[in-house]
Write a protein that holds these residues in place. Structure first.
Motif, PDB file in Angstrom:
ATOM      1  N   ASN A  68      -7.059   2.308  -1.646  1.00 17.21           N
ATOM      2  CA  ASN A  68      -5.627   2.960  -0.202  1.00 17.21           C
ATOM      3  C   ASN A  68      -4.320   3.439  -0.229  1.00 17.21           C
ATOM      4  N   TYR A  69      -3.822   3.033  -1.706  1.00 19.86           N
ATOM      5  CA  TYR A  69      -2.352   2.952  -1.991  1.00 19.86           C
ATOM      6  C   TYR A  69      -1.897   3.541  -2.937  1.00 19.86           C
ATOM      7  N   GLU A  84      -4.219  -5.795  -4.781  1.00 21.39           N
ATOM      8  CA  GLU A  84      -2.674  -5.511  -5.078  1.00 21.39           C
ATOM      9  C   GLU A  84      -2.620  -5.434  -6.695  1.00 21.39           C
ATOM     10  N   TRP A 131      -3.568  -0.639  -4.465  1.00 24.08           N
ATOM     11  CA  TRP A 131      -3.363  -0.955  -4.180  1.00 24.08           C
ATOM     12  C   TRP A 131      -5.082  -0.266  -3.800  1.00 24.08           C
ATOM     13  N   ASP A 146      -8.380  -1.590  -1.622  1.00 25.08           N
ATOM     14  CA  ASP A 146      -9.401  -2.244  -1.017  1.00 25.08           C
ATOM     15  C   ASP A 146     -10.319  -3.005  -1.169  1.00 25.08           C
ATOM     16  N   TYR A 154      -3.824  -9.730   2.274  1.00 23.18           N
ATOM     17  CA  TYR A 154      -4.003  -8.861   3.908  1.00 23.18           C
ATOM     18  C   TYR A 154      -2.518  -8.088   3.994  1.00 23.18           C
ATOM     19  N   LYS A 155      -2.846  -6.881   4.418  1.00 19.05           N
ATOM     20  CA  LYS A 155      -1.646  -5.742   5.188  1.00 19.05           C
ATOM     21  C   LYS A 155      -2.098  -6.160   6.253  1.00 19.05           C
ATOM     22  N   ARG A 156      -1.071  -6.608   7.383  1.00 17.41           N
ATOM     23  CA  ARG A 156      -2.179  -7.255   8.370  1.00 17.41           C
ATOM     24  C   ARG A 156      -1.513  -4.675   9.056  1.00 17.41           C
ATOM     25  N   ARG A 157      -0.245  -4.338   8.644  1.00 13.78           N
ATOM     26  CA  ARG A 157       0.340  -3.676   9.687  1.00 13.78           C
ATOM     27  C   ARG A 157      -1.351  -2.481   9.344  1.00 13.78           C
ATOM     28  N   GLU A 158      -2.217  -2.142   8.308  1.00 13.48           N
ATOM     29  CA  GLU A 158      -2.691  -1.077   8.104  1.00 13.48           C
ATOM     30  C   GLU A 158      -4.017  -2.112   8.294  1.00 13.48           C
ATOM     31  N   GLY A 159      -4.497  -3.566   8.416  1.00 11.08           N
ATOM     32  CA  GLY A 159      -5.477  -4.349   8.991  1.00 11.08           C
ATOM     33  C   GLY A 159      -6.330  -4.426   7.432  1.00 11.08           C
ATOM     34  N   TRP A 160      -5.861  -3.810   5.702  1.00 11.63           N
ATOM     35  CA  TRP A 160      -6.744  -3.684   4.848  1.00 11.63           C
ATOM     36  C   TRP A 160      -6.960  -5.259   4.550  1.00 11.63           C
TER      37      TRP A 160
END
Length: 147
Positions: free
Chosen positions: A78-79, A60, A69, A71, A50-56
């Motif tokens: 996403n990355y 990975e 990354w 989703d 869970y990528k907190r900053r992005e909320g995703w």
């Protein structure tokens, strides 16, 4: 390097439909990453995070000189960034799919499978739920199990 247009397309269009009412499994997300890269490099890391900053919630992956990354909810990339292949990933080891098959016999759902050096050993680190297991990277033998 991948064209910028392809990156923008990936950010707006899923490469595979997501499962109804659920999230992409590891192998389905890996397929998305490999299609996006237009090659099928073997991963040395796969982790549901869970990528907190992005909320995703993403899978990975580290593979073929990239970090990707995917989703876990919608199958979009996403990355993407270049990431050098670490020297330990070039050492002899079980292929990812074989390590994944072994991991699935040990934990109900694999949330992380990563090839890494630990305490002078080369291991496949497996996580699923509260469990962490170290597999010898060459033989697949269980070296450590927590809890």
């Amino acid at each position: 390097m991948l064209p910028v247009g392809l990156l923008l397309l990936a950010l707006t269009q899923p490469l595979l439909p997501g499962p109804p009412g659920g999230r992409l499994g590891l192998e389905q997300a890996l397929e998305v990453a490999q299609r996006y890269l237009e090659q099928r490099p073997e991963p040395y890391k796969a982790e549901l995070k869970y990528k907190r900053r992005e909320g995703w919630l993403v899978w990975e992956f580290r593979l073929g000189g990239f970090e990707v990354w995917v989703d876990a909810q919608n199958g979009r990339v996403n990355y993407l960034r270049p990431r050098p292949i670490p020297p330990h990933a070039r050492r002899p080891h079980l292929p990812f799919q074989q390590a994944l098959s072994l991991a699935r016999t040990l934990v109900p759902q694999v949330e992380k499978l990563e090839l890494k050096p630990k305490e002078g050993l080369l291991i496949w680190e497996v996580r699923g739920g509260p469990q962490e297991i170290w597999l010898d990277a060459q033989s697949g033998r269980v070296l450590r199990r927590n809890p």
